[in-house]
Enzyme design. Structure first.
Site, PDB file in Angstrom:
ATOM      1  N   CYS A   1      -6.360   5.972  10.037  1.00  0.00           N
ATOM      2  CA  CYS A   1      -5.218   5.137   9.640  1.00  0.00           C
ATOM      3  C   CYS A   1      -3.915   5.867   9.929  1.00  0.00           C
ATOM      4  CB  CYS A   1      -5.355   4.794   8.155  1.00  0.00           C
ATOM      5  SG  CYS A   1      -3.972   3.862   7.495  1.00  0.00           S
TER       6      CYS A   1
ATOM      7  N   CYS B   1      -1.211   5.417   7.289  1.00  0.00           N
ATOM      8  CA  CYS B   1      -1.450   6.217   6.082  1.00  0.00           C
ATOM      9  C   CYS B   1      -1.128   7.688   6.326  1.00  0.00           C
ATOM     10  CB  CYS B   1      -2.910   6.129   5.644  1.00  0.00           C
ATOM     11  SG  CYS B   1      -3.579   4.468   5.615  1.00  0.00           S
ATOM     12  N   ASP B   2      -1.549   8.219   7.450  1.00  0.00           N
ATOM     13  CA  ASP B   2      -1.570   9.682   7.615  1.00  0.00           C
ATOM     14  C   ASP B   2      -0.638  10.233   8.684  1.00  0.00           C
ATOM     15  OD1 ASP B   2      -3.461   9.813   5.620  1.00  0.00           O
ATOM     16  OD2 ASP B   2      -5.142   9.574   7.002  1.00  0.00           O
TER      17      ASP B   2
HETATM   18  C1  LIG Z   1      -9.317   7.930   5.902  1.00  0.00           C
HETATM   19  C2  LIG Z   1      -8.504   6.849   5.264  1.00  0.00           C
HETATM   20  C3  LIG Z   1      -7.271   7.163   4.726  1.00  0.00           C
HETATM   21  C4  LIG Z   1      -6.513   6.164   4.141  1.00  0.00           C
HETATM   22  N1  LIG Z   1      -5.317   6.502   3.583  1.00  0.00           N
HETATM   23  C5  LIG Z   1      -4.558   5.544   2.991  1.00  0.00           C
HETATM   24  C6  LIG Z   1      -3.300   5.867   2.405  1.00  0.00           C
HETATM   25  O1  LIG Z   1      -2.850   7.020   2.448  1.00  0.00           O
HETATM   26  N2  LIG Z   1      -2.602   4.860   1.830  1.00  0.00           N
HETATM   27  C7  LIG Z   1      -3.050   3.564   1.794  1.00  0.00           C
HETATM   28  O2  LIG Z   1      -2.378   2.701   1.235  1.00  0.00           O
HETATM   29  N3  LIG Z   1      -4.242   3.235   2.340  1.00  0.00           N
HETATM   30  C8  LIG Z   1      -4.994   4.183   2.934  1.00  0.00           C
HETATM   31  N4  LIG Z   1      -6.189   3.846   3.519  1.00  0.00           N
HETATM   32  C9  LIG Z   1      -6.611   2.432   3.472  1.00  0.00           C
HETATM   33  C10 LIG Z   1      -7.183   2.127   2.081  1.00  0.00           C
HETATM   34  O3  LIG Z   1      -8.188   3.055   1.784  1.00  0.00           O
HETATM   35  C11 LIG Z   1      -7.753   0.705   2.026  1.00  0.00           C
HETATM   36  O4  LIG Z   1      -6.765  -0.219   2.413  1.00  0.00           O
HETATM   37  C12 LIG Z   1      -8.213   0.362   0.605  1.00  0.00           C
HETATM   38  O5  LIG Z   1      -9.166   1.293   0.175  1.00  0.00           O
HETATM   39  C13 LIG Z   1      -8.807  -1.038   0.554  1.00  0.00           C
HETATM   40  O6  LIG Z   1      -9.309  -1.261  -0.713  1.00  0.00           O
HETATM   41  P1  LIG Z   1     -10.451  -2.348  -0.984  1.00  0.00           P
HETATM   42  O7  LIG Z   1     -10.667  -2.346  -2.449  1.00  0.00           O
HETATM   43  O8  LIG Z   1     -10.098  -3.612  -0.326  1.00  0.00           O
HETATM   44  O9  LIG Z   1     -11.732  -1.824  -0.203  1.00  0.00           O
HETATM   45  P2  LIG Z   1     -12.490  -0.436  -0.174  1.00  0.00           P
HETATM   46  O10 LIG Z   1     -11.654   0.686  -0.650  1.00  0.00           O
HETATM   47  O11 LIG Z   1     -13.054  -0.353   1.201  1.00  0.00           O
HETATM   48  O12 LIG Z   1     -13.674  -0.632  -1.208  1.00  0.00           O
HETATM   49  C14 LIG Z   1     -14.770  -1.453  -0.923  1.00  0.00           C
HETATM   50  C15 LIG Z   1     -15.734  -1.370  -2.075  1.00  0.00           C
HETATM   51  O13 LIG Z   1     -16.763  -2.341  -1.887  1.00  0.00           O
HETATM   52  C16 LIG Z   1     -17.998  -1.769  -2.218  1.00  0.00           C
HETATM   53  N5  LIG Z   1     -19.052  -2.562  -1.560  1.00  0.00           N
HETATM   54  C17 LIG Z   1     -19.295  -2.762  -0.239  1.00  0.00           C
HETATM   55  N6  LIG Z   1     -20.383  -3.541  -0.067  1.00  0.00           N
HETATM   56  C18 LIG Z   1     -20.824  -3.870  -1.311  1.00  0.00           C
HETATM   57  C19 LIG Z   1     -21.896  -4.641  -1.820  1.00  0.00           C
HETATM   58  N7  LIG Z   1     -22.767  -5.263  -1.016  1.00  0.00           N
HETATM   59  N8  LIG Z   1     -22.059  -4.747  -3.165  1.00  0.00           N
HETATM   60  C20 LIG Z   1     -21.197  -4.156  -4.012  1.00  0.00           C
HETATM   61  N9  LIG Z   1     -20.151  -3.402  -3.594  1.00  0.00           N
HETATM   62  C21 LIG Z   1     -19.966  -3.262  -2.263  1.00  0.00           C
HETATM   63  C22 LIG Z   1     -17.894  -0.322  -1.770  1.00  0.00           C
HETATM   64  O14 LIG Z   1     -18.840   0.492  -2.438  1.00  0.00           O
HETATM   65  C23 LIG Z   1     -16.460  -0.021  -2.212  1.00  0.00           C
HETATM   66  O15 LIG Z   1     -16.447   0.371  -3.566  1.00  0.00           O
HETATM   67  C24 LIG Z   1      -6.985   4.818   4.105  1.00  0.00           C
HETATM   68  C25 LIG Z   1      -8.226   4.503   4.650  1.00  0.00           C
HETATM   69  C26 LIG Z   1      -8.986   5.494   5.225  1.00  0.00           C
HETATM   70  C27 LIG Z   1     -10.335   5.154   5.796  1.00  0.00           C
END
Ligand SMILES: Cc1cc2nc3c(=O)[nH]c(=O)nc-3n(C[C@H](O)[C@H](O)[C@H](O)COP(=O)(O)OP(=O)(O)OC[C@H]3O[C@@H](n4cnc5c(N)ncnc54)[C@H](O)[C@@H]3O)c2cc1C
Length: 344
Positions: free
Chosen positions: A134, A137-138
């Site tokens: 990302c 983000c970084d």
């Molecule tokens: C390396 C990296 C660095 C990042 N740094 C930043 C940053 O500095 N700032 C920023 O704003 N964003 C950052 N991001 C982006 C940010 O992490 C995401 O936008 C955010 O986490 C999205 O949140 P979410 O809850 O939609 O999904 P996610 O965080 O992807 O969570 C998904 C959840 O769903 C669960 N899940 C999946 N399938 C199932 C299932 N079948 N049953 C039950 N649970 C399930 C998983 O276990 C997980 O808990 C970064 C991403 C990455 C990869």
């Protein structure tokens, strides 16, 4: 075991835990099914500097731990399990996990979209230590550094352009000689003096595991097979994202790229909501995920209030109907009495 919930949330990332905080504070006693990555994607990164409220930044895992505690404080129940299938074709909706069948009045899907990775050991070991998926983000952490971006689509080229704001040099590594990206993006990249292109090439290995930080990469030319080393400080993998929606196929409408189709956070099925990266192909940030988690929670709360109101209206309608029936019977009896008296 089978049990019934008012609100079930799939996923424990920023979206799922925010939805949990809001529905828990509304007294709805939500259940969060955490999935395999408890805390979501931010648990695999180090510093998060763009989540409001943390002027000095916060570690990704620490931020998620705090959200988890906040959700628990108001009565959220979190289980370490994974939804294996979902049935939203009948009410209450049904979620099957490895242990249980959960019936639920509302469902909030927050299963995220995972960044596709190359699959090297070194990539996972150095994630958050020079490897990122990302640039938004970084990128800021790579001021005056040399980085590579792996990928050939619009996103990769956009990330490369964005990184020129901070980095000394940006090299795009692409496995083909032609880019999948739009012609306009390719042209923009070619105009950028800080960007150089390494085509027909694949990243073979990321160096620096022993030092705990990226020091360089090994690149293989796919045409000649020759391997060369490039000293860099950062590696941005930009080969796309995969929304975690397999279990919803045939249940909810998905976009061409597999994201859940929503209007705001509403799916086409009343009572089923989606929040966070799983329905957001564009922004994919922790704060936008949290924001939409809040929206989904409020929608679920209003949906349940609507159900309760309908139940009151229909029981009141029944009461009125039975009162009317009672009056009608009385009137009929009186009329019959009057008729008997007249005859007499
Ligand atoms: C390396 C990296 C660095 C990042 N740094 C930043 C940053 O500095 N700032 C920023 O704003 N964003 C950052 N991001 C982006 C940010 O992490 C995401 O936008 C955010 O986490 C999205 O949140 P979410 O809850 O939609 O999904 P996610 O965080 O992807 O969570 C998904 C959840 O769903 C669960 N899940 C999946 N399938 C199932 C299932 N079948 N049953 C039950 N649970 C399930 C998983 O276990 C997980 O808990 C970064 C991403 C990455 C990869």
């Amino acid at each position: 075991m089978q049990y019934k919930e008012k609100v079930s949330i799939l996923g424990s990332g920023a979206a799922g835990l925010t939805a949990a905080i809001y529905t828990a504070r509304a007294g709805l006693n939500p259940l969060v099914i955490q999935g395999l990555q408890a805390g979501g994607q931010l648990t695999i990164t180090t510093d998060v500097e763009n989540f409001p409220g943390f002027p000095k930044g916060i570690l990704g895992p620490e931020l998620m731990e705090e959200m988890h505690k906040q959700a628990e404080r108001f009565g959220t129940r979190l289980i370490y399990d994974m939804a294996e299938s979902v049935d939203v074709t009948r009410r209450p909706f049904r979620i099957t996990t490895s242990q249980d069948e959960i019936l639920t009045d509302t469902l909030i899907v927050c299963t995220g979209a995972s960044a596709k990775l190359l699959g090297h050991d070194s990539e996972l070991k150095l994630m958050g230590h020079g490897v990122s998926a990302c640039a938004t983000c970084d990128g800021f952490f790579f001021k005056d550094k040399d980085v590579v971006v792996v990928g050939g689509g619009d996103t990769a080229l956009e990330e490369a352009c964005f990184l020129t704001r901070f980095c000394r040099s940006v090299t795009i590594i692409h496995r083909r000689s032609h880019f999948r990206a739009s012609a306009i993006m390719v042209e923009r990249v070619k105009q950028q003096q800080k960007i150089s292109l390494l085509v027909d090439s694949v990243l073979d290995e990321i160096l620096g595991v022993e030092q705990g930080a990226v020091t360089g990469i090994k690149v293989r030319n796919v045409a000649t097979g020759s391997i060369s080393e490039l000293a860099v400080d950062g590696v941005f993998i930009a080969i796309g994202h995969k929304p975690n929606t397999e279990l919803l196929e045939g249940q909810l409408e998905l976009t061409e790229s597999g994201y859940i189709k929503t209007v705001g956070v509403k799916t086409a099925i009343p009572g089923v909501f989606a929040a966070g990266d799983v329905q957001d192909e564009r922004y994919r940030q922790a704060i936008t995920a949290a924001g939409s988690g809040c929206m989904a929670a409020l929608e679920a709360q209003w949906f349940l209030e609507g159900l309760a109101h309908k139940a009151v209206v229909s029981s009141t309608t029944c009461e009125i109907a039975s009162d009317v029936e009672h009056v009608k019977t009385k009137v009929r009896k009186k009329a019959a009495q009057a008729e008997r008296l007249t005859v007499a």
